[in-house]
Design an enzyme around this catalytic site. Structure first.
Site: not given
Ligand code: GLY
Length: 376
Positions: A122, A144, A186, A228, A238, A242, A246, A249, A253, A267
């Site tokens: 957990r 994430k 990035e 960031k 998000e 946040r 993207n 992206h 994607h 990527h």
């Molecule tokens: N890579 C996008 C984020 O961490 O929100």
């Protein structure tokens, strides 16, 4: 020589330490977090082969018992099977919540290890030691974590913040030039989405960053992480801002999905083309000046990254198929396409109601094919 960027998340706040020589300091910095003075290090065969001995020496030098959990390199490791393997090996080590799991590698290892740490008993504390530029400026920061499933990338995961991130700039010296460029995609993203001054600096310093000149690299990584950290502290899950991270992206994607998420298009390369497309789409929609889109495109291309569909293996792409991938993107809400679009260089915004037909037409104007009867 190093600097710390705090990620301000209250009780779960942590530092991202950026600088040279951090592997040698890892033991001293991680030891206070490991109550039982033991830790598992999840890494892939490539990274462990290059840097495992240096990290182990540092950790053992600080009195920590090191248990390596080495996985195969590559995206296929970020799967349910890979997760089962890592969690089983952590259980075999009898790690408990007083111990630490360290992710030592690029985005695949970081995402997989972070998710394993999120669900192991957990939740167990983990530390990120990212070894690619992309992981240092993006995936290791912000909590994430995820694995892929046959239905798509990063579809199963959790938010689980690390206790510490150590971004050792020296480790990037063993990265291929192509991986550096992919990570740089990035980096430039932060300038394009919210810091025009940083974008301008990158316009003249991209070669120095890509050549890993210490001062330029340190500035690029630190500014990226600062941005960031600031965005994540404001919107961890998000719900709003946040999503700006993207940028590029949604287009990216779709291109990755069409090219098979592999070496044909990394990527970061997909995100590079995606950012150029997002700026040109913004210009086509009258949202930003054409000269800004041209300047964004030139800066990305100048770093040796793709900006046009015809530079990507698999072209000509089918516009309707690309849009279908976008509609399946997990960020799509209620059938509407969500894009990060731009008003100007350094001024991106979240657009939640983008018309799929306009995107299809734009992709055709970019050289994609429109199959008859589709998208009308
Ligand atoms: N890579 C996008 C984020 O961490 O929100």
């Amino acid at each position: 020589m190093s600097r710390s960027v705090p990620v301000g998340l209250g009780a779960r706040a942590y530092d991202v330490v950026i600088g040279p020589g951090l592997l040698a300091e890892a033991g001293r910095r991680i030891a206070p977090l490991a109550r039982r003075k033991r830790l598992a290090v999840v890494s892939d065969e490539t990274v462990w082969g290059l840097h495992g001995a240096a990290l182990t020496a540092s950790l053992e030098g600080a009195g920590l018992a090191v248990h390596p959990v080495i996985v195969p390199p590559g995206e296929q490791t970020k799967s349910f099977e890979g997760l089962a393997d890592v969690t089983d090996r952590l259980l075999a080590l009898e790690l408990d919540r007083g111990d630490i799991v360290t992710a030592f590698g690029g985005g695949v290892v970081g995402d997989l290890t972070g998710f394993a740490a999120a669900i192991y008993k957990r939740g167990i504390d983990f530390v990120q030691i990212p070894t690619t530029l992309l992981a240092q400026v993006d995936s290791s920061v912000g909590g994430k974590t995820a694995i892929d499933t046959p239905r798509g990338k990063n579809l199963v995961g959790a938010f689980h913040q690390p206790r510490l991130v150590l971004a050792d700039l020296d480790v990037l010296s063993t990265l291929s030039d192509r991986e550096m460029r992919a990570g740089y995609s990035e980096v430039i993203k932060y300038g394009l989405l919210g810091d025009f001054g940083f974008f301008e600096w990158l316009e003249t310093n991209s070669a120095a960053v890509l050549a890993r000149e210490p001062a330029a690299l340190a500035r690029a990584v630190a500014r990226s992480v600062e941005m960031k950290a600031e965005i994540v502290a404001e919107d961890e899950k998000e719900q709003g801002r946040r999503a700006l991270l993207n940028l590029g992206h949604t287009f990216g994607h779709a291109l990755e999905a069409e090219t098979g998420y592999g070496a044909a298009l990394l990527h970061g390369e997909a995100v590079a083309a995606g950012q150029a497309l997002a700026f040109r789409f913004s210009a086509a929609q009258g949202l930003c000046a054409g000269q800004d889109a041209a300047r964004a495109t030139a800066a990305i291309a100048g770093a040796g990254l793709p900006t046009r569909l015809d530079e990507i293996a698999g072209h000509p792409f089918d516009a309707a198929r690309l849009v279908r991938h976008m509609a399946q993107d997990k960020k799509a809400e209620a059938g509407q396409l969500t894009f990060i679009l731009a008003r100007a260089l350094g001024d991106a915004f979240v657009a939640k109601d983008v018309d799929a037909e306009a995107v299809r037409r734009f992709l055709v104007s970019e050289g994609a094919q429109m199959h008859e009867g589709e998208g009308r």
